[in-house]
Design an enzyme around this catalytic site. Structure first.
Site, PDB file in Angstrom:
ATOM      1  N   ASP A 111       0.864  -1.175   0.000  1.00  0.00           N
ATOM      2  CA  ASP A 111       0.000   0.000   0.000  1.00  0.00           C
ATOM      3  C   ASP A 111       0.903   1.228   0.000  1.00  0.00           C
ATOM      4  OD1 ASP A 111      -2.001   1.831   0.293  1.00  0.00           O
ATOM      5  OD2 ASP A 111      -2.735   1.088   2.216  1.00  0.00           O
ATOM      6  N   ASP A 290      -7.679  -7.483   0.600  1.00  0.00           N
ATOM      7  CA  ASP A 290      -6.861  -7.551   1.809  1.00  0.00           C
ATOM      8  C   ASP A 290      -7.663  -6.956   2.941  1.00  0.00           C
ATOM      9  OD1 ASP A 290      -5.443  -4.740   2.916  1.00  0.00           O
ATOM     10  OD2 ASP A 290      -6.330  -4.618   0.918  1.00  0.00           O
TER      11      ASP A 290
END
Length: 395
Positions: A111, A290
């Site tokens: 991320d 996720d």
């Protein structure tokens, strides 16, 4: 794999040429669900897939060997914000990247840190250049820009890296969401420019995924999806959901976006979610997920099973000597009883956190693999309807 030559130079060259690939193998005839295969420099990822979250280079309470052998995860996450602050890019580069540092030989996605900066609302300022924030560790001041976030993720060495964006609050008004999206789009252009000016550092390709924002406003989401579709990226992400908006709004935004995002590229729904959320999103055409929920909730005593959720702290399990889960998604499911896990978690034993985390991650991976099996078999929609009813139970 995209390697044919034994020459080290040729291997690197061919990795660069091949890059990440995605192939849709099966489409469900009753929905937008699909089964596919992503190929990266660190192996194959069959989709739909759930990716365990390893924020600081580790999935909490779970060994890498367990992730490989028990859970059989083909890809895990790391987080740019946390890895930048600790251990830092200098250490990661000396180690040869995150794969070498943490011993994970399969794919990694990072991320960009946009969500973490968003969550530091009291300690950050957004401006055209980027985001200025104070570390949650020591209060030191830092600046994230689209350019240095690309550089940081080059140093981390993840196979899939994310564009730097502003994660708009789920309850933002329209004007705020519109301004935020404009900033995210300008940052995205800078991310791609920097990404294209630089190269990977460790001998395999990296793929940059842009992120669709736009809060809960369909016209903004359409605009964002169209803008991103034009970038021709290896894959695309949907962000800014599960951040306070109603669940039905989340599903609506997924439908809006997936009508526009390319069908021949993987779609990644960031930070979602419950087992039911995942099945609903798969039905709407999402490939990758996720969430910290399986490990975080597991550490707090919540177990996910195909028959519903269990709060293992409840006294009712104190004398239940049946397996944690008779479906045995991992070895811990049959090795320990509910009574024993109840005892461990009440006694604050570290082993309780490990057992619960392994079980929940094993269940999440089982769930997406079952979804894939039923997509291929052609009965995903009917299977999903029955599974959603079961998953909604509290045992």
């Amino acid at each position: 794999m995209c390697v044919e030559s034994s020459s080290k130079g040729e291997i690197i060259k061919k990795y660069y040429l091949c890059g990440m690939t995605f192939e849709v193998l099966n489409n469900d005839i009753h929905s937008n669900a699909r089964a596919g295969v992503i190929t990266t420099g660190h192996g194959v990822i069959e989709t739909p897939i759930f990716m365990p979250v390893g924020t600081q280079g580790t999935v909490k309470a779970v060994h890498m060997a367990e992730l490989r052998e028990e859970i059989n995860a083909p890809v895990i996450l790391g987080n740019t914000y946390h890895l930048y602050l600790r251990p830092g890019t200098e250490i990661l580069e000396k180690a040869g990247g995150l794969h070498k540092f943490n011993g994970w030989d399969r794919a990694i996605l990072t991320d960009s840190g946009g969500f973490q900066v968003f969550s530091l609302s009291e300690n950050r300022k957004l401006h055209e250049e980027g985001a200025t924030f104070r570390s949650h560790i020591d209060g030191s001041k830092h600046l994230f820009t689209p350019e240095n976030v690309m550089d940081i993720q080059r140093s981390i060495g993840a196979d899939i890296i994310m564009a730097f964006d502003e994660c708009c609050p789920g309850d933002a008004d329209y004007e705020y969401a519109k301004r935020s999206l404009g900033l995210t789009e300008r940052w995205l252009d800078r991310c791609f420019k920097r990404f294209n000016e630089t190269g990977p550092k460790y001998g395999y390709t990296q793929s940059l995924f842009p992120i669709v924002q736009g809060c809960v406003y369909p016209d903004l989401r359409k605009r964002a999806a169209e803008y991103i579709a034009g970038k021709g990226a290896d894959g695309n992400a949907i962000g800014g959901l599960a951040v306070g908006e109603p669940t039905e709004k989340m599903y609506e935004m997924i439908e809006v976006v997936n009508e526009i995002l390319p069908k021949d590229k993987p779609r990644y729904l960031m930070g979602v979610g419950t087992p039911v959320n995942i099945l609903e999103a798969i039905e709407r055409g999402v490939d990758m997920f996720d969430c910290i929920m399986p490990t975080r909730n597991g550490r707090n005593g919540q177990l996910f099973t195909r028959f519903g959720t269990i709060n293992i702290k409840n006294r009712k399990w104190a004398g239940d000597f049946s397996p944690v889960d008779p479906d045995a998604h991992t070895a811990v499911d049959t090795a320990y009883s509910k009574a024993y896990l109840h005892h461990l978690i009440k006694a604050d034993e570290i082993l309780a956190l490990q057992i619960a985390s392994i079980h929940n991650l094993g269940f999440y991976l089982w769930l997406v693999r079952e979804a894939r099996t039923h997509i291929i078999a052609g009965d995903f929609t009917s299977w999903k309807s029955g599974m959603v009813r079961q998953l909604s139970n509290r045992l």
